[in-house]
Structure formats: structure tokens, C-alpha cells
Design a protein around this motif. Structure first.
Motif, PDB file in Angstrom:
ATOM      1  N   LEU A 166     -11.820  -9.524 -31.496  1.00 36.93           N
ATOM      2  CA  LEU A 166     -12.138  -8.371 -30.660  1.00 36.93           C
ATOM      3  C   LEU A 166     -12.418  -8.761 -29.217  1.00 36.93           C
ATOM      4  O   LEU A 166     -11.948  -8.103 -28.280  1.00 36.93           O
ATOM      5  N   ASN A 167     -13.166  -9.839 -29.029  1.00 38.52           N
ATOM      6  CA  ASN A 167     -13.628 -10.196 -27.689  1.00 38.52           C
ATOM      7  C   ASN A 167     -12.834 -11.310 -27.008  1.00 38.52           C
ATOM      8  O   ASN A 167     -12.869 -11.421 -25.781  1.00 38.52           O
ATOM      9  N   PHE A 168     -12.131 -12.111 -27.791  1.00 38.00           N
ATOM     10  CA  PHE A 168     -11.406 -13.249 -27.215  1.00 38.00           C
ATOM     11  C   PHE A 168      -9.988 -13.337 -27.781  1.00 38.00           C
ATOM     12  O   PHE A 168      -9.586 -14.365 -28.330  1.00 38.00           O
ATOM     13  N   PRO A 169      -9.217 -12.264 -27.664  1.00 36.32           N
ATOM     14  CA  PRO A 169      -7.856 -12.281 -28.220  1.00 36.32           C
ATOM     15  C   PRO A 169      -6.987 -13.312 -27.516  1.00 36.32           C
ATOM     16  O   PRO A 169      -7.174 -13.599 -26.329  1.00 36.32           O
ATOM     17  N   GLU A 170      -6.071 -13.870 -28.262  1.00 35.86           N
ATOM     18  CA  GLU A 170      -5.109 -14.830 -27.713  1.00 35.86           C
ATOM     19  C   GLU A 170      -5.780 -16.060 -27.100  1.00 35.86           C
ATOM     20  O   GLU A 170      -5.204 -16.716 -26.238  1.00 35.86           O
ATOM     21  N   THR A 171      -6.991 -16.355 -27.547  1.00 36.99           N
ATOM     22  CA  THR A 171      -7.669 -17.555 -27.051  1.00 36.99           C
ATOM     23  C   THR A 171      -7.192 -18.790 -27.805  1.00 36.99           C
ATOM     24  O   THR A 171      -7.040 -19.861 -27.231  1.00 36.99           O
ATOM     25  N   LEU A 172      -6.960 -18.631 -29.101  1.00 39.17           N
ATOM     26  CA  LEU A 172      -6.492 -19.755 -29.906  1.00 39.17           C
ATOM     27  C   LEU A 172      -5.009 -19.994 -29.665  1.00 39.17           C
ATOM     28  O   LEU A 172      -4.189 -19.089 -29.808  1.00 39.17           O
ATOM     29  N   TYR A 173      -4.681 -21.226 -29.306  1.00 37.40           N
ATOM     30  CA  TYR A 173      -3.269 -21.600 -29.150  1.00 37.40           C
ATOM     31  C   TYR A 173      -2.751 -22.175 -30.467  1.00 37.40           C
ATOM     32  O   TYR A 173      -1.761 -21.695 -31.013  1.00 37.40           O
ATOM     33  N   LYS A 174      -3.439 -23.192 -30.979  1.00 39.60           N
ATOM     34  CA  LYS A 174      -3.096 -23.766 -32.276  1.00 39.60           C
ATOM     35  C   LYS A 174      -4.371 -24.268 -32.945  1.00 39.60           C
ATOM     36  O   LYS A 174      -5.276 -24.772 -32.279  1.00 39.60           O
ATOM     37  N   ALA A 175      -4.430 -24.126 -34.265  1.00 39.93           N
ATOM     38  CA  ALA A 175      -5.491 -24.746 -35.059  1.00 39.93           C
ATOM     39  C   ALA A 175      -4.811 -25.585 -36.130  1.00 39.93           C
ATOM     40  O   ALA A 175      -4.042 -25.060 -36.940  1.00 39.93           O
ATOM     41  N   PHE A 176      -5.079 -26.869 -36.106  1.00 41.69           N
ATOM     42  CA  PHE A 176      -4.487 -27.791 -37.071  1.00 41.69           C
ATOM     43  C   PHE A 176      -5.522 -28.107 -38.149  1.00 41.69           C
ATOM     44  O   PHE A 176      -6.492 -28.824 -37.888  1.00 41.69           O
ATOM     45  N   LEU A 220      -3.007 -15.780 -37.685  1.00 44.17           N
ATOM     46  CA  LEU A 220      -2.647 -16.603 -38.840  1.00 44.17           C
ATOM     47  C   LEU A 220      -1.473 -17.523 -38.531  1.00 44.17           C
ATOM     48  O   LEU A 220      -1.424 -18.668 -38.990  1.00 44.17           O
ATOM     49  N   ALA A 221      -0.538 -17.026 -37.737  1.00 44.07           N
ATOM     50  CA  ALA A 221       0.646 -17.820 -37.409  1.00 44.07           C
ATOM     51  C   ALA A 221       0.297 -19.068 -36.600  1.00 44.07           C
ATOM     52  O   ALA A 221       1.083 -20.021 -36.542  1.00 44.07           O
ATOM     53  N   LYS A 222      -0.885 -19.073 -35.998  1.00 40.15           N
ATOM     54  CA  LYS A 222      -1.294 -20.211 -35.170  1.00 40.15           C
ATOM     55  C   LYS A 222      -2.095 -21.246 -35.950  1.00 40.15           C
ATOM     56  O   LYS A 222      -2.406 -22.309 -35.419  1.00 40.15           O
ATOM     57  N   ILE A 223      -2.452 -20.922 -37.189  1.00 40.28           N
ATOM     58  CA  ILE A 223      -3.242 -21.830 -38.022  1.00 40.28           C
ATOM     59  C   ILE A 223      -2.295 -22.593 -38.943  1.00 40.28           C
ATOM     60  O   ILE A 223      -1.658 -22.009 -39.819  1.00 40.28           O
ATOM     61  N   LEU A 224      -2.197 -23.880 -38.727  1.00 41.68           N
ATOM     62  CA  LEU A 224      -1.266 -24.726 -39.472  1.00 41.68           C
ATOM     63  C   LEU A 224      -2.064 -25.582 -40.449  1.00 41.68           C
ATOM     64  O   LEU A 224      -2.858 -26.433 -40.040  1.00 41.68           O
ATOM     65  N   ILE A 225      -1.875 -25.342 -41.742  1.00 44.66           N
ATOM     66  CA  ILE A 225      -2.674 -26.010 -42.772  1.00 44.66           C
ATOM     67  C   ILE A 225      -1.866 -27.134 -43.414  1.00 44.66           C
ATOM     68  O   ILE A 225      -0.765 -26.910 -43.927  1.00 44.66           O
ATOM     69  N   HIS A 226      -2.442 -28.338 -43.387  1.00 41.77           N
ATOM     70  CA  HIS A 226      -1.780 -29.516 -43.946  1.00 41.77           C
ATOM     71  C   HIS A 226      -2.710 -30.230 -44.921  1.00 41.77           C
ATOM     72  O   HIS A 226      -3.933 -30.177 -44.788  1.00 41.77           O
ATOM     73  N   GLY A 227      -2.106 -30.901 -45.878  1.00 44.59           N
ATOM     74  CA  GLY A 227      -2.861 -31.638 -46.873  1.00 44.59           C
ATOM     75  C   GLY A 227      -3.356 -32.974 -46.345  1.00 44.59           C
ATOM     76  O   GLY A 227      -3.554 -33.158 -45.143  1.00 44.59           O
TER      77      GLY A 227
END
Length: 252
Positions: free
Chosen positions: A173-183, A207-214
Motif C-alpha cells: 500500500l505504501n511502498f509499491p514497486e519498491t522491491l526489485y528482486k528478492a532472492f 510475486l514475480a519478483k520473488i525468486l525461490i531457490h533450494g
């Protein structure tokens, strides 16, 4: 500022600058709200209104404007600042295992205090990067050594899950488009399960910016290096960055 990336964004920003009633906001802030609402001027305007209402009701009316969080918050929610990327994005590293257990803190303090703490941290980050090209951050979230026993202990506290959901909603709500990528790296199934409890509250573009790896380094290290230079990747992961600087020291 969060500069337009193409002609469509440039055109939308020019129109929004003329039509919005929030003339005091910078082009960078307007651009981030436009991106988060697919360049829809009406939806972007409504989102800004909702953000201002949230701040009024959750910060000002509850006397949180000059509130000082307990030192325990920073010592529990450890976040390391490794530097700025080539576009001025803040790069952060979190070792999730250092946060746990969280239940004692969530049982000791009110949910509103934790949400407002997160709000103030993000607001301070934005003050630091207000004049950067993209006004964004990159996060390396390390889930090493997190198994089912630790996650199960946390998810039994429903108030904790609800508070984390509210933090996620507050950020959107307050910080849209702040996240570029989360690994998310070294991620076992237990963490994926925990993440599934807040996933429904994340917008698709987030969600598309959150990349989940094992836990296989060969799957995530090349990706980290695709986005970050070695001096921004912690030494314990194979880069050269030390973890001597806290995010809180950087934004203070």
C-alpha cells in the motif's frame, strides 16, 4: 527518481501529473504507483489516497509519528546493508535463522508496533534513495538451517502470521514497486510452506519478483551474479561483501 522506462510510462506520468490532486508528490512516487496499478491513472490515484488514509489512521491517530521502537526490534530483525548496485538500488542481506525464534517478540509487543516499525524502516530507506534512478531495493534472503521444527514453532502463533500478513499489505500500500528482486536461497520445503501462508496477500507483480531457490548453490549463485557484483554478495555466500554494516545504521 523512479524514471519512466518506456514511452508508455512517460505518457502515463505526464497525464497523471496533470490530473492528480497530489501535486506535492514527486514524479518518482507517482511513477511507482502507476507501475503498481498497470498505468491506470484512476487506480493509482485511489492507491495513493488509501496510503494517506492508512498513515493517518495507523501512524498519526495512534501517536506513532514520533514513536521510538524498542532496541529489541533491531537486534531481532537483523538486516545487513551490503551496498548500492549500479542503479542506486539498496542491496540487503537477511539470514532468516538469526531472526528465530520470533514468537517471544510477537507475544511481548503489540502487532501494531511491529507493523509501524516496518513502516518506519521502509520510509527511512526511501529517504535515502529518493534521488536514485529506480528508488528500489534488492534483498538476498538466506534460509539456511531452517527446517520444519523451527517453522512449525512459529506458525502455531496465529497472531504472528496475521501480523506478517499486515506488514506485507502495508508494504504494498505504501511502498509499491519498491522491491526489485528478492532472492530466497537455501530454501527448504518448510520455508516454502511458511511462505504459502502469506503468499495470497501478495500481488502478482510482487510475486514475480520473488525468486525461490533450494539449497543447491549452482542454481542460485549464477543468478545472484547476473544481478549483483561480488562486492554486494556476502562473503559467506561466495562474494566479497562483509556484514559489518546494519541497514539501520545506513538509514539512521
Amino acid at each position: 527518481m523512479a524514471a519512466p522506462r518506456n514511452e508508455a510510462e512517460k505518457s502515463a506520468l505526464e497525464k497523471f501529473r496533470v490530473t492528480t490532486k497530489y501535486e506535492e508528490l514527486s514524479d518518482g512516487v507517482l511513477m511507482r504507483y502507476l507501475r503498481a496499478r498497470d498505468l491506470d491513472l484512476t487506480r493509482a490515484e485511489d492507491a495513493i489516497t488509501s496510503s494517506l488514509e492508512w498513515k493517518l489512521n495507523r501512524i498519526e491517530k495512534q501517536s506513532f509519528s514520533y514513536w521510538k521502537p524498542p532496541p529489541e526490534f533491531e537486534s531481532t530483525f537483523k538486516v545487513y546493508f551490503t551496498g548500492l548496485d549500479v542503479d542506486g538500488r539498496v542491496v540487503l542481506y537477511i539470514n532468516f535463522d538469526e531472526w528465530l525464534p520470533l514468537r517471544p517478540l510477537f507475544e511481548k509487543y503489540k502487532p501494531a508496533e511491529i507493523v509501524v516499525f516496518a513502516y518506519h524502516v521502509l520510509a527511512n530507506i526511501h529517504r535515502q534513495i529518493a534521488h536514485s534512478k529506480q528508488q528500489q531495493l534488492v534483498c538476498i534472503w538466506d534460509n539456511a538451517d531452517i527446517g520444519f521444527s523451527k517453522i512449525f514453532h512459529e506458525v502455531q502463533n496465529w497472531a504472528e502470521i496475521q501480523t506478517l500478513r499486515e506488514v506485507v499489505q502495508m508494504m504494498d500500500l505504501n511502498f509499491p514497486e519498491t522491491l526489485y528482486k528478492a532472492f530466497f536461497i537455501n530454501t527448504a520445503r518448510a520455508v516454502v510452506y511458511g511462505f504459502s501462508l502469506i503468499k495470497p496477500f501478495l500481488r502478482p507483480y510482487t510475486l514475480a519478483k520473488i525468486l525461490i531457490h533450494g539449497c543447491d548453490e549452482s542454481t542460485w549463485m549464477p543468478l545472484l551474479r547476473e544481478y549483483l557484483s561480488d562486492d554486494l554478495i556476502p562473503a559467506n555466500l561466495g562474494g566479497t561483501a562483509d556484514l559489518k554494516k546494519s541497514l539501520y545504521d545506513y538509514v539512521r
